[in-house]
Enzyme design. Structure first.
Site, short mmCIF file in Angstrom:
data_model
loop_
_atom_site.label_atom_id
_atom_site.label_comp_id
_atom_site.label_asym_id
_atom_site.label_seq_id
_atom_site.Cartn_x
_atom_site.Cartn_y
_atom_site.Cartn_z
N LYS A 72 14.18 25.38 6.00
CA LYS A 72 13.05 26.19 5.54
C LYS A 72 12.85 27.35 6.52
CE LYS A 72 8.01 26.07 5.18
NZ LYS A 72 6.78 25.28 5.29
N ILE A 125 2.12 17.34 9.04
CA ILE A 125 3.11 16.71 9.92
C ILE A 125 3.07 17.38 11.29
CG2 ILE A 125 5.61 16.38 10.22
CD1 ILE A 125 5.70 15.87 7.15
N LEU A 170 -3.48 11.60 8.28
CA LEU A 170 -4.54 11.77 7.28
C LEU A 170 -5.82 11.05 7.69
CD1 LEU A 170 -2.31 11.42 4.09
CD2 LEU A 170 -3.13 13.53 5.15
N THR A 204 0.95 21.84 7.33
CA THR A 204 0.49 21.62 8.70
C THR A 204 0.18 20.16 9.04
OG1 THR A 204 -1.64 22.39 7.85
CG2 THR A 204 -0.40 23.91 9.22
N TYR A 216 -7.47 32.89 19.41
CA TYR A 216 -8.28 31.97 20.23
C TYR A 216 -7.34 30.96 20.88
CZ TYR A 216 -11.98 33.66 17.06
OH TYR A 216 -12.84 34.43 16.33
N GLU A 228 6.57 17.21 2.18
CA GLU A 228 8.01 17.49 2.13
C GLU A 228 8.39 18.76 2.88
OE1 GLU A 228 8.92 17.46 -2.09
OE2 GLU A 228 9.44 15.35 -1.87
N ILE A 280 0.85 -1.21 0.00
CA ILE A 280 0.00 0.00 0.00
C ILE A 280 0.88 1.25 0.00
CG2 ILE A 280 -1.70 1.32 1.33
CD1 ILE A 280 -2.81 -1.37 2.31
N GLU A 285 0.09 25.40 4.20
CA GLU A 285 1.00 25.89 5.25
C GLU A 285 1.74 24.73 5.92
OE1 GLU A 285 2.14 28.73 6.46
OE2 GLU A 285 0.95 30.26 5.48
C1 LIG Z 1 -0.73 16.68 -2.09
C2 LIG Z 1 -0.25 16.55 -0.68
C3 LIG Z 1 0.83 17.32 -0.26
C4 LIG Z 1 1.26 17.26 1.07
N1 LIG Z 1 2.28 18.06 1.50
C5 LIG Z 1 2.58 18.11 2.81
C6 LIG Z 1 3.58 18.99 3.30
O1 LIG Z 1 4.25 19.70 2.56
N2 LIG Z 1 3.80 19.01 4.64
C7 LIG Z 1 3.10 18.23 5.51
O2 LIG Z 1 3.29 18.34 6.73
N3 LIG Z 1 2.19 17.35 5.05
C8 LIG Z 1 1.92 17.27 3.75
N4 LIG Z 1 0.98 16.40 3.29
C9 LIG Z 1 0.41 15.44 4.23
C10 LIG Z 1 1.40 14.31 4.44
O3 LIG Z 1 1.60 13.64 3.22
C11 LIG Z 1 0.86 13.35 5.48
O4 LIG Z 1 0.58 14.03 6.64
C12 LIG Z 1 1.88 12.31 5.82
O5 LIG Z 1 2.26 11.63 4.67
C13 LIG Z 1 1.35 11.31 6.83
O6 LIG Z 1 0.38 10.56 6.25
P1 LIG Z 1 -0.25 9.33 7.04
O7 LIG Z 1 0.85 8.58 7.71
O8 LIG Z 1 -1.36 9.80 7.87
O9 LIG Z 1 -0.87 8.45 5.86
P2 LIG Z 1 -0.15 7.62 4.71
O10 LIG Z 1 1.10 8.26 4.26
O11 LIG Z 1 -1.20 7.32 3.70
O12 LIG Z 1 0.28 6.26 5.42
C14 LIG Z 1 -0.67 5.27 5.70
C15 LIG Z 1 0.02 4.05 6.29
O13 LIG Z 1 -0.95 3.09 6.62
C16 LIG Z 1 -0.59 1.85 6.06
N5 LIG Z 1 -1.82 1.14 5.71
C17 LIG Z 1 -2.93 1.63 5.13
N6 LIG Z 1 -3.86 0.67 4.95
C18 LIG Z 1 -3.32 -0.46 5.46
C19 LIG Z 1 -3.77 -1.80 5.59
N7 LIG Z 1 -4.97 -2.19 5.14
N8 LIG Z 1 -2.95 -2.70 6.17
C20 LIG Z 1 -1.71 -2.32 6.64
N9 LIG Z 1 -1.24 -1.07 6.54
C21 LIG Z 1 -2.03 -0.16 5.96
C22 LIG Z 1 0.23 2.19 4.84
O14 LIG Z 1 1.09 1.11 4.50
C23 LIG Z 1 1.01 3.41 5.33
O15 LIG Z 1 2.15 2.99 6.03
C24 LIG Z 1 0.58 16.39 1.97
C25 LIG Z 1 -0.46 15.59 1.52
C26 LIG Z 1 -0.88 15.67 0.21
C27 LIG Z 1 -2.02 14.81 -0.24
#
Ligand SMILES: Cc1cc2nc3c(=O)[nH]c(=O)nc-3n(C[C@H](O)[C@H](O)[C@H](O)COP(=O)(O)OP(=O)(O)OC[C@H]3O[C@@H](n4cnc5c(N)ncnc54)[C@H](O)[C@@H]3O)c2cc1C
Length: 486
Positions: free
Chosen positions: A62, A329, A316, A327, A414, A33, A26, A325
């Site tokens: 940054k 991470i 997410l 936000t 706030y 970034e 997945i 911005e």
């Molecule tokens: C276009 C875009 C730009 C972004 N830019 C920034 C930025 O500049 N700065 C910033 O702070 N944030 C940014 N973000 C947000 C950032 O990408 C996320 O906060 C960060 O990647 C963390 O994501 P996450 O771990 O919540 O989810 P994900 O990265 O989706 O990770 C999900 C995890 O769950 C696991 N998983 C899912 N389903 C299953 C399953 N069924 N079984 C086992 N494992 C599973 C996956 O293997 C993975 O390890 C951006 C997001 C987007 C969409």
């Protein structure tokens, strides 16, 4: 991040075991970034050495964000991690700037900001440890390869006792009476039981939504962008800041890393098609793309509860407000700090979850309002997106802030604000939201004294910035990564 931080706190004599389940198949979103300065505190608490981390993730520094074409085409303004000087006679420096502006002084506000001035000169140095010096009054964050940061943290967590399981979760078992999660079932047939489940499964919200049906509050009417197309590119200079350029149906990011530059177009699918968005992105790259573009879809908003029964959604899975911005991470890191602060025992007193949800909701709504301001405070009328954003109604909490600022130049803060007065001022004034009057107290300061004080501040800022090495020199000396092409 969750595993790396929790293992630091939940250690003997606490009888806890942390299991991290991830699926390589997945994968992660991996496009995050850019960050904000809170990451320094997070990395510090986890026990990460800054230079080792920057080398491992091809990271850069940054100092803030440069916004292009947001309020008007051709306008450039900044949100940098610092203030515009100390209060003079107890009054925030932007009032002094407003008074001089009314008298015809056209000096941009950015010239009073150390990080903004350093960024314009392409320079970087960490803030001075001497708190009396103006050179101490700013912060910094990082740009890095998010895939490598995840890998780095995983190794860090595993070395400290986290057990990582590779595999896909295919089922979630709930207790028939309480509705609490009892176990998750992996594709391999293995069942993992636990007391507390942290849902870090990304947009899908595997536990919080698919199993617990918590619900999602959609913020598309305020933050209408719902897609992004991202592409890494050949390296083209090492600016110590993110650039955000407003485009016809959204905005484009530019994030310089040591070995490449990350580009992405965040757009609203009601106003532009995917292929046109991709063409726009390609037309605005400064170097050769290094990989095929990635398309991502999202719905801005938040989970109705972040903590539901024995499940806490982080990242997410908890919500997404678009990356304007940087936000996401930040929100992961503050959520983890809050979880440790409010860590439950086996009785799972619902009051704890209620309080966690209240504080988290406030934190997200404050950031939401800050992001909406960027879109709403515009004079642009050249496309459907900007016409929509300029004329949309905004949440009451933001409308109040705008009204207060327009009336007498105060930032109404706030609780749970991630962005404080200098950040709001940077966007208000940078996007032409001007107060009707400055603080009248400053009329008691002799005009020549005021002018001299402001000029002195500007010269001090310039001197501090000019004394810094270039960003490239700083990286070269302290944290050059192995595959950097510089
Ligand atoms: C276009 C875009 C730009 C972004 N830019 C920034 C930025 O500049 N700065 C910033 O702070 N944030 C940014 N973000 C947000 C950032 O990408 C996320 O906060 C960060 O990647 C963390 O994501 P996450 O771990 O919540 O989810 P994900 O990265 O989706 O990770 C999900 C995890 O769950 C696991 N998983 C899912 N389903 C299953 C399953 N069924 N079984 C086992 N494992 C599973 C996956 O293997 C993975 O390890 C951006 C997001 C987007 C969409």
């Amino acid at each position: 991040m969750a595993a790396a931080l929790l293992v630091r706190f939940l250690r003997p004599p606490l009888d806890t075991r942390i299991v991290l389940i991830e699926s390589e198949e997945i994968g992660i979103v991996g496009v995050g970034e850019a960050t904000v300065p809170v990451i320094q505190a997070f990395n510090g608490v986890v026990g990460i050495d800054e230079r080792e981390f920057l080398r491992a993730t091809h990271g850069t520094f940054k100092l803030g964000i440069e916004f292009r074409d947001w309020a008007r085409i051709g306008n450039v303004h900044g949100h940098f991690f610092g203030d515009f000087g100390r209060p003079i006679e107890g009054v925030s420096p932007h009032h002094h700037w407003l008074k001089l502006r009314q008298l015809g002084d056209e000096t941009p506000l950015s010239e009073y900001s150390v990080p903004n001035t350093a960024a314009k000169l392409g320079r970087f140095a960490p803030p001075s440890p001497d708190l009396r010096s103006e050179a101490s009054a700013y912060k910094y964050a990082y740009h890095f390869d998010a895939m490598l940061y995840a890998r780095f943290l995983r190794a860090h967590a595993e070395q400290r006792g986290v057990q990582r399981l590779e595999g896909k979760v295919v089922d979630v078992r709930l207790n028939g009476e309480s509705g609490f999660i009892e176990s998750v079932l992996l594709e391999s047939g293995e069942s993992i039981e636990a007391d507390l489940f942290i849902d870090c499964s990304g947009f899908r919200g595997l536990l919080i939504e698919q199993a617990l049906k918590t619900g999602y509050e959609d913020w598309t009417r305020y933050l209408p962008c719902d897609r992004a197309v991202a592409a890494p590119c050949e390296s083209a200079g090492l600016a110590p800041f993110t650039t955000s350029t407003a485009r016809e149906a959204g905005w484009q990011w530019r994030i310089p890393l040591q070995h490449r530059v990350g580009y992405g177009y965040v757009y609203c699918s009601s106003f532009i098609r995917d292929d046109a968005a991709y063409t726009t992105l390609l037309g605005n790259l400064e170097g050769k793309p290094l990989a095929d573009p990635r398309f991502l879809r999202f719905t801005t908003g938040r989970r109705k509860q972040f903590w539901n029964k024995n499940c806490v959604a982080i990242g997410l899975a908890a919500g997404f407000m678009e990356p304007l911005e940087s936000t996401s991470i930040l929100l992961i890191q503050t959520a983890l700090a809050r979880l440790i602060d409010m860590f439950p025992d086996l009785s799972f007193d619902p009051t704890i979850a209620d309080e966690y949800n209240r504080v988290t909701r406030n934190e997200l709504e404050r950031i939401r309002d800050f992001l909406i301001l960027h879109y709403h405070a515009t004079e642009r009328d050249d496309s459907e997106l900007w016409n929509y954003c300029r004329t949309m109604s905004v949440p009451e909490s933001l409308q109040h802030k705008i009204d207060v600022f327009k009336s007498f130049g105060r930032v109404a803060l706030y609780s749970e604000e991630s962005f404080l007065e200098p950040s709001w001022i940077a966007i208000f004034l940078g996007q032409f939201v001007y107060p009707r009057r400055y603080d009248p107290i400053i009329d008691s300061i002799e005009l020549e004294k005021l002018k001299h004080g402001m000029q002195h501040r500007r010269m001090t800022v310039r001197k501090i910035a000019e004394a810094m090495p270039t960003h490239a020199q700083f990286l070269e000396r302290h944290c050059k990564s192995a595959t950097s092409t510089r």
